[in-house]
Design a protein around this motif. Sequence first.
Motif, short mmCIF file in Angstrom:
data_model
loop_
_atom_site.label_atom_id
_atom_site.label_comp_id
_atom_site.label_asym_id
_atom_site.label_seq_id
_atom_site.Cartn_x
_atom_site.Cartn_y
_atom_site.Cartn_z
N SER A 1 93.18 -19.10 -10.18
CA SER A 1 91.87 -19.75 -10.09
C SER A 1 91.32 -20.10 -11.47
CB SER A 1 90.89 -18.84 -9.36
OG SER A 1 89.59 -19.37 -9.36
N GLN B 1 96.31 -20.89 -3.33
CA GLN B 1 96.30 -20.16 -4.61
C GLN B 1 97.00 -18.81 -4.46
OE1 GLN B 1 92.14 -20.01 -5.74
NE2 GLN B 1 92.33 -21.87 -6.96
N SER C 1 87.41 -26.82 -7.79
CA SER C 1 88.21 -25.68 -7.33
C SER C 1 87.75 -24.37 -7.95
CB SER C 1 89.69 -25.92 -7.66
OG SER C 1 90.50 -24.83 -7.25
N GLY C 2 87.50 -24.40 -9.26
CA GLY C 2 87.03 -23.20 -9.95
C GLY C 2 85.66 -22.76 -9.46
N LEU D 1 89.23 -25.13 -0.48
CA LEU D 1 90.35 -24.67 -1.29
C LEU D 1 91.69 -24.89 -0.58
CD1 LEU D 1 88.81 -21.32 -2.60
CD2 LEU D 1 89.12 -23.44 -3.89
N THR E 1 86.00 -21.35 -5.87
CA THR E 1 86.68 -20.06 -5.93
C THR E 1 85.74 -18.96 -6.40
OG1 THR E 1 88.81 -21.12 -6.38
CG2 THR E 1 88.62 -18.80 -6.93
N ARG F 1 95.45 -13.88 -7.66
CA ARG F 1 94.87 -15.16 -7.27
C ARG F 1 93.79 -15.58 -8.27
NH1 ARG F 1 90.45 -16.64 -5.38
NH2 ARG F 1 89.76 -14.53 -4.87
N GLN F 2 93.07 -14.57 -8.82
CA GLN F 2 92.03 -14.87 -9.79
C GLN F 2 92.60 -15.55 -11.03
OE1 GLN F 2 92.24 -12.02 -8.13
NE2 GLN F 2 90.34 -12.08 -6.92
#
Length: 320
Positions: free
Chosen positions: A33, A18, A175-176, A253, A179, A29-30
Amino acid sequence: MILADKIIELRKRQGMSQEELAEKLGVSRQSVSKWEGAQSTPDLNRILQLAEIFGVSTDTLLKDTEELSVSTAPVSESAETEPPLRKVSMEEVNGFLAANEKHSVFISVGVFLCIICLTPLIVLDNLTSVGDAIGVPLMFLIVAAAVTLFIITSQRMKRYEYLEKEGIDTEYGISGMVTEKKSKFEPKYTMSIVIGVILFILAVVPTIIIETIYGENKYTEALEPTLLFVFVAIGVAVITRSSIIMDGYKKLLEEDAFTREKKSRSHKPNPAFIIYWCVVTALFIAVSFLTNRWDLTWLIWVIAGILTPVVLILFPNKKS
């Protein structure tokens, strides 16, 4: 397939984390995400950038009816021989995270025991006349307890070894979720590193204080190295536990050391690295007992740590 799933799939096919995708797009990156967690949608300019980076059309990204074919995204020449991605469910991810939490405790306690295994011998050798007779067996019992912890937790984590060796395809929403957990844990991780380093630095302080106030006698000679080992052991255990938890998130991730590209490399340990630390350990024990300067010999570990990158450069691990 919705946009969030397509971004995840295409990013993984490219072998990007990411962070790497965010850097190419000029976003945080957020943001990536949130896109992958279907919490937000990239604007038109980002859609165009994504299409260019992944080598697909904007229709492929935007139309929910448009599925990704195997040849949609350009991959390396070796991709034809790569094994298919392993599907990972939400239940499996939750099981891994819970197991990894326990694994971090077992390993950190084992490391703590390994570091303090010499303290009974030191204390008994200075305060009694039967130090070796009792201290040596105690030392081996402590090491045996540590090894037992390592073996038990390693066996429990065997079922999740594929996370380090195979490319994975997680279900929608995973993934979310991972993260978000990783982001919440990052401040604790940073704090644990800080605490560990502070404990390393302060490890010698009790030795200096005790020797200054009470001078040298059999009690201070027993107490000084014991406190030194305890401080270092706690510092290492704190860092070890948080690092294992953080690595767990990165495995799911596929970030940093767990990207597809790095997974394809050999996982065999570097023989030179193992030999190096065995020699350092033997040197530390020999010099410490010969000189009885436990207040100084701990510096051997510091010097060895500084020289580790040099060893890895001179003796790199061969790829399969």
